[in-house]
Motif scaffolding. Structure first.
Motif, short mmCIF file in Angstrom:
data_model
loop_
_atom_site.label_atom_id
_atom_site.label_comp_id
_atom_site.label_asym_id
_atom_site.label_seq_id
_atom_site.Cartn_x
_atom_site.Cartn_y
_atom_site.Cartn_z
N ILE A 1 -0.69 -4.36 -0.32
CA ILE A 1 -2.06 -4.71 0.09
C ILE A 1 -2.08 -6.07 0.78
CG2 ILE A 1 -4.36 -5.27 -0.78
CD1 ILE A 1 -3.88 -3.12 -2.96
N GLN B 1 -8.79 2.57 -2.34
CA GLN B 1 -8.23 3.53 -1.40
C GLN B 1 -6.95 4.17 -1.93
OE1 GLN B 1 -7.77 1.24 2.17
NE2 GLN B 1 -9.98 1.11 2.58
N ARG B 2 -6.22 3.45 -2.78
CA ARG B 2 -4.98 3.96 -3.35
C ARG B 2 -5.19 4.57 -4.74
NH1 ARG B 2 -0.29 0.82 -1.30
NH2 ARG B 2 -0.97 -0.20 0.62
N HIS C 1 -8.74 -2.01 -1.13
CA HIS C 1 -7.49 -1.27 -0.94
C HIS C 1 -7.03 -0.61 -2.25
CE1 HIS C 1 -5.90 -2.09 3.19
NE2 HIS C 1 -6.94 -2.92 3.16
#
Length: 475
Positions: A189, A77-78, A74
């Motif tokens: 997250i 992804q960020r 995550h």
């Protein structure tokens, strides 16, 4: 005004007395306001962590590892949002913010791997005495309070959260009030992954919030990274409860350049050691020791390299160095510039705040700085490099070790046997040889003397959140 505190699996508004104003240091202007957590909310977070502990520590190690790999995924992804936020709130150049994000991802993946190995760490212990058997059991230390600084918020939090969760501990994290936004990603997250409520809690605030956390009798351990002044207060709080602490504190580190070193390479290593994150690093190699034979060739090139660094707003310019992260740090560094003038130090480059919006200072080099100078002895936490010369290897070692701190050092020499010998003689926790400050999650991080207690990263970081139990049985 609302403040996102993550307590027991819920985002809640802060109801503390303090208002936290978040600034863009490149402009010197605020861009967000948060309400701090109250003492009661800190208590709620600790209570939630205590309630979640039995379930979390009894999760299988493979299940905890899966959550940690989820954190790494995550974060990736960020990536762009977190890089941009660090550039805006910390003033980091893009390439530095990218390294921080990559380090955080690597940390969660690494401790996921160690967590997967935990079932095999309950081991039989050979005994000399007949008629008995013994085994070792590694258990989580319990509920841990984590207090992190503003200079590497995403990274330092990962260094603490990942091993703590891997070991089976539950966590209450208190970010710095200077950079309270980027760590909110960890709570987001946790939400997305379905981490059980109370396993990870985040409370934002200033000194009152930190004091409430460090003095809370519901904690089993404290881990703090920051200044020696605050670290001593954290240690006093821990002492009143007789609880263990990990302290990663300040530094005044040396970089030693021998006269057989390539001058251009030496300049590269020196500049990186003092300008990365605008010198706001406990590991900044801010004491430059130059052997006599190379000094006259090195200093002019170093002066030119520092003067040619591109300093500016990382969101609008291509820069090598951004601003200092807070106005308080900007004023502190300015005070050291004034002290240097009072002491009559020879300034070869910089030595001033830049006349532009934001909290910018010039990369600075002083020559022939005496050992009694405040700038030689004290941690400045800015791009301020103090140099002096030495004649022999033995003298360099004495000068490097003459410090209240003992975090890191760098040795530059074409003679690898000598470099290794000097590295072994330095009273620090980490030494680089002919390198920039490359930090790998597999190695340890921490220092000697006034630079702290304990180690982070590597298996030592995991061990800091584990308790050793022996079970002895009569056969």
């Amino acid at each position: 005004m609302t403040s996102p505190h993550y307590i027991d699996g819920h985002w809640v508004e802060g109801n503390g007395a303090d208002c936290i104003t978040v600034h863009d240091p490149s402009l010197g202007e605020p861009f967000a306001e948060l309400r701090a957590a109250s003492v009661e909310q800190v208590d709620q977070a600790v209570v939630a962590a205590r309630r979640a502990l039995p379930g979390w520590k009894n999760h299988s190690a493979s299940a905890r590892a899966a959550y940690l790999r989820g954190f790494a995924e995550h974060l990736g992804q960020r990536r762009e949002a977190l890089i941009t936020l660090q550039m805006r709130n910390n003033g980091k150049p893009r390439h530095e913010a990218e390294v921080d994000l990559d380090d955080a991802v690597a940390t969660f993946n690494y401790y996921a791997g160690l967590a997967e190995q935990l079932p095999g760490r309950n081991a039989d212990v050979p005994l000399a005495a007949p008629g008995f058997s013994a085994r070792t059991r590694l258990e989580p230390v319990g509920v841990v309070g984590l207090i992190v600084p503003w200079n590497f918020p995403l990274v330092t939090s990962a260094w603490k959260i990942a091993p703590a969760l891997a070991a089976g501990c539950t966590v209450v994290l208190k970010p710095s009030e200077v950079t309270p936004l980027v760590e909110q990603a960890y709570g987001q997250i946790a939400d997305a992954l379905g981490v059980p409520p109370g396993v990870l809690n985040i409370v934002n605030g200033k000194a009152e919030t930190g004091a409430a956390l460090s003095s809370h009798d519901g904690l089993d351990k404290l881990s703090f990274t920051g200044s020696n002044t605050v670290g001593s207060l954290v240690m006093r709080s821990a002492a009143s409860q007789c609880r263990p602490v990990t302290l990663e504190l300040g530094g005044k580190s040396a970089i030693i350049v021998f006269d057989d070193c390539d001058v251009d390479q030496a300049v590269e290593w020196i500049v990186a050691g003092i300008s990365w994150n605008a010198g706001q690093m406990c590991s900044a190699t801010s004491r430059l020791l130059i052997q006599d034979g190379i000094a006259d060739a090195l200093l002019p090139r170093l002066q030119a390299a520092l003067e040619n660094l591109r300093v500016g707003n990382p969101l609008t310019e291509e820069v090598d160095m951004g601003p200092l992260t807070s106005q308080g740090q900007w004023l502190k560094v300015a005070a050291y510039f004034a002290t240097a003038r009072e002491e009559g130090l020879e300034c070869l480059a910089g030595g001033k705040n830049l006349d532009r919006p934001g909290w910018f200072v010039s990369p600075t080099l002083y020559a022939d700085v005496p050992a009694h100078s405040r700038l030689w002895a004290e941690e400045i936490f800015g791009p301020v490099l103090c140099s002096r010369r030495f004649a022999t290897e033995a003298e360099a070692i004495v000068l490097a070790n003459d410090s209240h701190f003992g975090l890191v050092a760098t040795v530059c020499s074409a003679d690898i046997e000598r470099a290794e010998r000097v590295a072994d003689a330095l009273e620090v926790g980490h030494v680089w040889i002919n390198s920039i400050q490359a930090v790998f999650v597999e190695t340890s991080w921490g220092g000697t003397k006034g630079s702290g207690i304990g180690r982070e990263l590597g298996p030592w970081g995991l061990a800091g959140y584990q308790s050793v139990k022996h079970v002895t049985r009569c056969l």
